[in-house]
Design a protein around this motif. Sequence first.
Motif, PDB file in Angstrom:
ATOM      1  N   UNK A   8       0.553  -1.282  -0.284  1.00  0.00           N
ATOM      2  CA  UNK A   8       0.310  -0.096   0.129  1.00  0.00           C
ATOM      3  C   UNK A   8       0.581   1.434  -0.114  1.00  0.00           C
ATOM      4  N   UNK A   9       2.308   1.254   0.104  1.00  0.00           N
ATOM      5  CA  UNK A   9       2.750   2.146   0.353  1.00  0.00           C
ATOM      6  C   UNK A   9       2.819   2.863   1.177  1.00  0.00           C
ATOM      7  N   UNK A  10       2.993   2.605   2.519  1.00  0.00           N
ATOM      8  CA  UNK A  10       2.022   3.557   3.533  1.00  0.00           C
ATOM      9  C   UNK A  10       2.702   3.017   5.020  1.00  0.00           C
ATOM     10  N   UNK A  11       3.158   4.389   5.684  1.00  0.00           N
ATOM     11  CA  UNK A  11       3.682   3.777   6.965  1.00  0.00           C
ATOM     12  C   UNK A  11       3.208   3.869   7.765  1.00  0.00           C
ATOM     13  N   UNK A  12       2.892   2.974   9.255  1.00  0.00           N
ATOM     14  CA  UNK A  12       2.068   3.986  10.197  1.00  0.00           C
ATOM     15  C   UNK A  12       2.884   4.240  11.051  1.00  0.00           C
ATOM     16  N   UNK A  13       1.934   4.813  12.106  1.00  0.00           N
ATOM     17  CA  UNK A  13       2.399   4.707  13.665  1.00  0.00           C
ATOM     18  C   UNK A  13       1.507   4.551  14.880  1.00  0.00           C
ATOM     19  N   UNK A  14       1.188   3.739  15.403  1.00  0.00           N
ATOM     20  CA  UNK A  14      -0.011   3.660  16.327  1.00  0.00           C
ATOM     21  C   UNK A  14       0.572   3.410  17.730  1.00  0.00           C
ATOM     22  N   UNK A  15       0.123   4.552  18.089  1.00  0.00           N
ATOM     23  CA  UNK A  15       0.234   5.883  19.331  1.00  0.00           C
ATOM     24  C   UNK A  15      -0.981   4.387  20.619  1.00  0.00           C
ATOM     25  N   UNK A  16       0.055   3.907  21.433  1.00  0.00           N
ATOM     26  CA  UNK A  16      -0.735   4.479  22.823  1.00  0.00           C
ATOM     27  C   UNK A  16      -0.510   3.993  24.148  1.00  0.00           C
ATOM     28  N   UNK A  17      -1.083   4.241  24.870  1.00  0.00           N
ATOM     29  CA  UNK A  17      -0.855   5.021  26.263  1.00  0.00           C
ATOM     30  C   UNK A  17      -0.727   6.446  25.973  1.00  0.00           C
ATOM     31  N   UNK A  18      -1.684   7.712  25.596  1.00  0.00           N
ATOM     32  CA  UNK A  18      -1.141   8.569  24.650  1.00  0.00           C
ATOM     33  C   UNK A  18      -0.596  10.288  25.886  1.00  0.00           C
ATOM     34  N   UNK A  19       0.151  10.884  25.967  1.00  0.00           N
ATOM     35  CA  UNK A  19       0.306  11.750  27.225  1.00  0.00           C
ATOM     36  C   UNK A  19       0.492  12.996  26.557  1.00  0.00           C
ATOM     37  N   UNK A  20      -0.268  14.180  27.706  1.00  0.00           N
ATOM     38  CA  UNK A  20       0.022  15.683  26.991  1.00  0.00           C
ATOM     39  C   UNK A  20       1.228  15.738  26.498  1.00  0.00           C
ATOM     40  N   UNK A  21       2.836  15.478  26.945  1.00  0.00           N
ATOM     41  CA  UNK A  21       4.130  15.334  26.421  1.00  0.00           C
ATOM     42  C   UNK A  21       3.743  14.820  24.819  1.00  0.00           C
ATOM     43  N   UNK A  22       2.800  13.749  24.500  1.00  0.00           N
ATOM     44  CA  UNK A  22       3.077  13.236  23.195  1.00  0.00           C
ATOM     45  C   UNK A  22       2.275  14.419  21.966  1.00  0.00           C
ATOM     46  N   UNK A  23       1.816  15.448  22.617  1.00  0.00           N
ATOM     47  CA  UNK A  23       0.517  16.613  21.544  1.00  0.00           C
ATOM     48  C   UNK A  23       2.080  17.204  20.783  1.00  0.00           C
TER      49      UNK A  23
END
Length: 124
Positions: A75-90
């Motif tokens: 699919x010529x696609x890259x993904x980023x799965x982000x779990x347990x997100x924190x305010x610092x990830x904003x």
Amino acid sequence: QVQLVESGGGLVQAGGSLRLSCATSGLPFSTYGMGWFRQAPGKERMIVAAVTWSNITYYADSVKGRFAISRDNAKNTVYLRMNSLKPDDMAVYFCAAGPLSRSTMKSGDAYIYWGQGTQVTVSS
């Protein structure tokens, strides 16, 4: 013409999850490494995760165990799965592509093509 288009950003509560996608075109995707970077207001851009064409991965210490990068060459696609997100990830998250190696994949200078970015907002 090479294009990288990110999607999947948005507003999420702390502890929640998001999956970012970066669809590419005009790129020899299967032979290129891909990376995700982020930039928060007033801060420098930093690498979050990267994957080489041979699936060697790198993660910033701040996201290890919470984020996962993956690629789908069909699919010529890259993904980023982000779990347990924190305010610092904003931040605004950017995907980028380049002829990466294990030794260069952490450096922004190794990337040739960049997307426009997608905003990730984490509420506390």
